[in-house]
Design a protein around this motif. Structure first.
Motif, short mmCIF file in Angstrom:
data_model
loop_
_atom_site.label_atom_id
_atom_site.label_comp_id
_atom_site.label_asym_id
_atom_site.label_seq_id
_atom_site.Cartn_x
_atom_site.Cartn_y
_atom_site.Cartn_z
N ALA A 215 2.74 8.96 8.60
CA ALA A 215 3.14 7.56 8.72
C ALA A 215 4.52 7.30 8.12
CB ALA A 215 2.11 6.67 8.03
N ASP A 216 5.20 6.29 8.62
CA ASP A 216 6.44 5.82 8.03
C ASP A 216 6.12 5.01 6.78
OD1 ASP A 216 7.72 6.98 10.15
OD2 ASP A 216 8.04 5.11 11.23
N ILE A 217 6.94 5.21 5.74
CA ILE A 217 6.69 4.54 4.45
C ILE A 217 8.01 4.00 3.93
CG2 ILE A 217 5.90 4.85 2.07
CD1 ILE A 217 4.20 7.20 3.05
N GLU A 218 7.99 2.75 3.47
CA GLU A 218 9.20 2.13 2.94
C GLU A 218 8.88 1.33 1.68
OE1 GLU A 218 12.73 -1.08 4.17
OE2 GLU A 218 11.42 -0.21 5.72
N GLY A 219 9.73 1.47 0.67
CA GLY A 219 9.59 0.71 -0.56
C GLY A 219 10.92 0.60 -1.27
N LYS A 220 10.85 0.07 -2.48
CA LYS A 220 12.09 -0.12 -3.23
C LYS A 220 12.53 1.15 -3.93
CE LYS A 220 14.30 -3.05 -6.70
NZ LYS A 220 14.15 -4.18 -7.64
N GLN A 221 11.59 1.79 -4.68
CA GLN A 221 11.95 3.02 -5.37
C GLN A 221 10.70 3.85 -5.66
OE1 GLN A 221 13.45 0.83 -8.96
NE2 GLN A 221 12.35 2.43 -10.07
N SER A 222 10.93 5.13 -6.00
CA SER A 222 9.85 6.07 -6.26
C SER A 222 8.87 6.12 -5.09
CB SER A 222 9.13 5.73 -7.57
OG SER A 222 9.99 5.88 -8.68
N VAL A 223 9.38 6.58 -3.96
CA VAL A 223 8.60 6.64 -2.72
C VAL A 223 8.60 8.08 -2.22
CG1 VAL A 223 8.37 5.80 -0.36
CG2 VAL A 223 9.20 4.27 -2.14
N GLY A 224 7.41 8.59 -1.90
CA GLY A 224 7.30 9.94 -1.38
C GLY A 224 6.34 10.02 -0.23
N GLY A 225 6.52 11.02 0.62
CA GLY A 225 5.62 11.18 1.75
C GLY A 225 4.19 11.37 1.31
N LEU A 226 3.98 12.07 0.21
CA LEU A 226 2.62 12.28 -0.30
C LEU A 226 2.38 11.54 -1.62
CD1 LEU A 226 2.90 14.68 1.79
CD2 LEU A 226 1.18 15.82 0.42
N ILE A 227 3.37 11.60 -2.55
CA ILE A 227 3.20 11.04 -3.88
C ILE A 227 4.43 10.20 -4.23
CG2 ILE A 227 2.85 11.60 -6.33
CD1 ILE A 227 2.07 14.49 -4.97
N GLY A 228 4.17 9.00 -4.77
CA GLY A 228 5.29 8.18 -5.20
C GLY A 228 5.95 8.73 -6.45
N ALA A 229 5.15 8.92 -7.52
CA ALA A 229 5.69 9.44 -8.77
C ALA A 229 4.60 10.13 -9.57
CB ALA A 229 6.31 8.30 -9.59
N LYS A 230 5.03 11.14 -10.34
CA LYS A 230 4.17 11.81 -11.30
C LYS A 230 4.79 11.60 -12.67
CE LYS A 230 4.83 15.67 -12.67
NZ LYS A 230 5.49 16.27 -13.88
N VAL A 231 3.99 11.09 -13.62
CA VAL A 231 4.53 10.66 -14.90
C VAL A 231 3.85 11.40 -16.05
CG1 VAL A 231 4.99 8.71 -16.42
CG2 VAL A 231 5.04 8.39 -13.93
N ARG A 232 4.58 12.19 -16.79
CA ARG A 232 4.17 12.80 -18.05
C ARG A 232 2.97 13.73 -17.95
NH1 ARG A 232 5.08 7.59 -19.79
NH2 ARG A 232 2.87 7.18 -20.03
N GLU A 233 2.58 14.16 -16.80
CA GLU A 233 1.42 15.03 -16.69
C GLU A 233 1.71 16.19 -15.73
OE1 GLU A 233 -1.07 14.93 -18.68
OE2 GLU A 233 -0.47 13.06 -19.64
N ASN A 234 0.67 16.87 -15.32
CA ASN A 234 0.84 18.10 -14.54
C ASN A 234 0.28 17.92 -13.13
OD1 ASN A 234 1.70 19.29 -17.01
ND2 ASN A 234 -0.44 19.69 -17.54
N ILE A 235 0.98 18.51 -12.17
CA ILE A 235 0.51 18.43 -10.79
C ILE A 235 0.80 19.73 -10.06
CG2 ILE A 235 2.66 17.43 -9.88
CD1 ILE A 235 0.84 15.74 -8.02
N THR A 236 -0.17 20.13 -9.23
CA THR A 236 -0.01 21.28 -8.35
C THR A 236 -0.11 20.79 -6.91
OG1 THR A 236 -1.00 22.79 -9.96
CG2 THR A 236 -0.98 23.50 -7.66
#
Length: 561
Positions: free
Chosen positions: A387-408
């Motif tokens: 899908a098309d996605i639009e926002g102001k900031q911190s926008v990703g095709g799968l994840i907007g943002a990852k904060v202070r933690e771990n992701i695989t």
């Protein structure tokens, strides 16, 4: 002469045909009357069925009392006739027992809208008493208001569509004096148990059976209908987490009657309420079993948005979602949006496919799968955004943002156009801020658009920004590629827009040479013709695009089923 005779014969034939039709109409009218009249075949069949059910109920009660006598060695007494006994022996008949007098009990049995009442005396003799044949025209429903350790608090609503409700006899023997057409009252119930309420209006009475679905009592919950799905949502939102329990979706779910556009305004549109909130989070394993949730719709101001709101310590698997999200933040506060979940903590998403278009006016982190990844070690595996996605900031095709933690993140891709009106946009992740980010076997083919506002473009084909904010940020990206067009505003790159991490490792990563990227070991510019032949070089997770579903560029093996 011969022609005149033919005409005369034709006239006679026509008259005979008309007479035949009239006779057939008369006969058909007689036949219909025979079938549908007060003494017609249909009515007689209905009466016979009613008589059969009444006889069946009476026989079942007699047998149950006889068995009780055998069980008690002939010493059964009236006090043995309890609601618990009725539930066990007469469960198929929505039976309710109450004290009629000091020496008698009344049992009301109901099946297929046919109700009978029996009096049992102190010698356990059974007597049938008459109930008005005409059924009460009732409508009734329940709403789950609160989860308690031993059950659920319900708000019950019963309406008599023909007049006044005089009294309601409750399962615990209490009586509500009503004198109203609509009665609402709270009731504490054990989840899954039947609660039979006897509604009285004049000489008429009817049993209303209220029964929740028993989800909190099961380790494996099967969701087969929209009604099941909505009850599951409610139970989560009133406080039951389904921790370590399995929720299995057994059919596609159409949300068009629950959430939908009215005129495109926040005030009038009917928006989806997410499953789970900041206080009451979903902690179970939700398995969509390859089913689709369609016609998802949300248009909310200053709120999180997504199928789920908050999930933690569990899994969401094998689900496809379709629909639209519109949102607005009218203040500086950021609200998360993810088609599958707005927020997650220590969660795994696998084989989640998004077709929900997202547009957000204002602050917030937005992703096609999850908006914001917070505490713990989360995983995104074999997920796709179309899908098309639009926002102001911190926008990703799968994840907007990852904060202070771990992701695989492994074996994921984006096909949608991802756009911001301010900063931090990426084909897979908008931004990662402190912690560990490990990504492998991912690619982006969607257009990535940002702005040069305040020189904060931060536009990347895979990650918009990797930044050590309030902690170290460690990046590892391998076997990934980007061929999506990159908006060349401010800070941008074919793989990563702005890289500012404590450690970063790249290996076997490629971007089509119409993009740009700073000099990093392990990231290479390549022409499109060469990249299309790189399935083997990218690794065992890739195959050639023999069916041309990705314009000839390598695709992931798991996508071909």
């Amino acid at each position: 002469m011969k022609n005149k005779r033919s005409i005369r014969n034709s006239g006679i034939t026509l008259i005979a045909l008309v007479i035949t039709i009239i006779i057939l109409l008369i006969l058909s009218g007689v036949a219909i009357a025979t079938l549908t009249g007060d003494n017609g075949l249909f009515e007689r069949a209905k009466q016979a069925k009613e008589k059969q059910i009444k006889s069946e109920m009476k026989e079942k009660l007699s047998l149950a009392v006889q068995e009780l006598q055998v069980e008690k060695m002939g010493e059964a007494i009236l006090s043995d006739i309890t609601q618990e006994w009725v539930n066990k022996e007469l469960n198929d008949y929505n039976s309710v027992v109450s004290d009629n007098t000091e020496n008698e009990k009344e049992i009301i049995m109901s099946k297929n809208n046919i109700t009978m009442s029996f009096i049992i005396n102190e010698n356990l003799k059974i007597k049938e008493i008459s109930i008005n044949k005409d059924e009460l025209n009732l409508s009734y429903k329940y709403e789950i208001k609160e989860y308690k350790e031993n059950g659920l608090k319900l708000l019950i609503r019963i309406e008599n569509n023909d007049g006044i409700i005089d009294t309601i006899e409750c399962p615990d023997g209490s009586i509500l004096n009503c004198n109203n057409e609509i009665v609402e009252f709270n009731w504490e119930a054990i989840d899954g148990d039947k609660n039979n309420f006897i509604v009285n209006s004049g000489e008429k009475r009817k049993i209303c059976t209220i029964q929740t679905k028993g989800m909190t009592k099961k380790d494996v919950v099967e969701i087969k209908t929209l009604e099941d799905f909505l009850e599951f949502r409610t139970i989560v939102n009133v406080g039951y987490s389904f921790n370590d329990k399995n929720i299995n979706l057994k059919s596609d779910i159409d949300l068009s009657t629950v959430c939908y556009k009215v005129n495109g305004t926040v005030a009038n549109d009917n928006s989806w309420m997410p499953i789970g909130n900041e206080i009451n989070q979903f902690c179970g394993i939700f398995n969509g079993e390859e089913h689709t949730i369609s016609n998802f719709y949300s248009n909310i101001e200053n709120s999180i948005q997504g199928l789920f709101g908050y999930v933690s310590d569990g899994k969401i698997l094998n689900i496809t979602i379709k629909g639209d999200i519109f949102g607005k933040s009218s203040n500086a506060a950021a609200y998360e949006i993810g088609a599958i979940s707005a927020n997650c903590k220590n969660e795994e998403f696998k084989n989640c496919i998004n077709y929900v278009k997202i547009y957000r006016d204002g602050a917030g982190t937005i992703g096609g799968i999850v908006g914001r990844v917070m505490e713990g070690d989360s995983k995104i595996i074999q997920c796709i955004n179309y899908a098309d996605i639009e926002g102001k900031q911190s926008v990703g095709g799968l994840i907007g943002a990852k904060v202070r933690e771990n992701i695989t993140i492994d074996e994921c891709c984006n096909f949608g156009h991802i756009k911001v009106t301010y900063s931090q946009v990426g084909g897979i992740i908008g931004g990662t801020f402190a912690g560990n980010t490990t990504m492998s076997n991912c690619y982006n083919v969607g257009k990535i658009t940002g702005t040069a506002s305040d020189n904060f473009g931060r536009i990347g084909g895979i990650i918009g920004i990797a930044y050590s904010w309030n902690g170290s940020e460690n990046i590892s990206i391998s076997n990934c590629y980007n061929v999506g067009e990159i908006s060349k505003e401010a800070v941008y790159g074919g793989i990563v827009g702005l890289l500012y991490s404590d450690t970063s490792k790249f290996s076997n990563c490629y971007f089509e040479n119409s993009c740009d990227q700073g000099t990093y070991t392990g990231i290479q510019s390549i022409d499109s013709t060469t990249l299309k032949s790189y399935a083997n070089i990218l690794g065992a997770c890739y195959i050639n695009d023999s069916n041309n579903i990705n314009d000839g560029y390598p695709i992931l093996k798991w996508m071909v089923k």
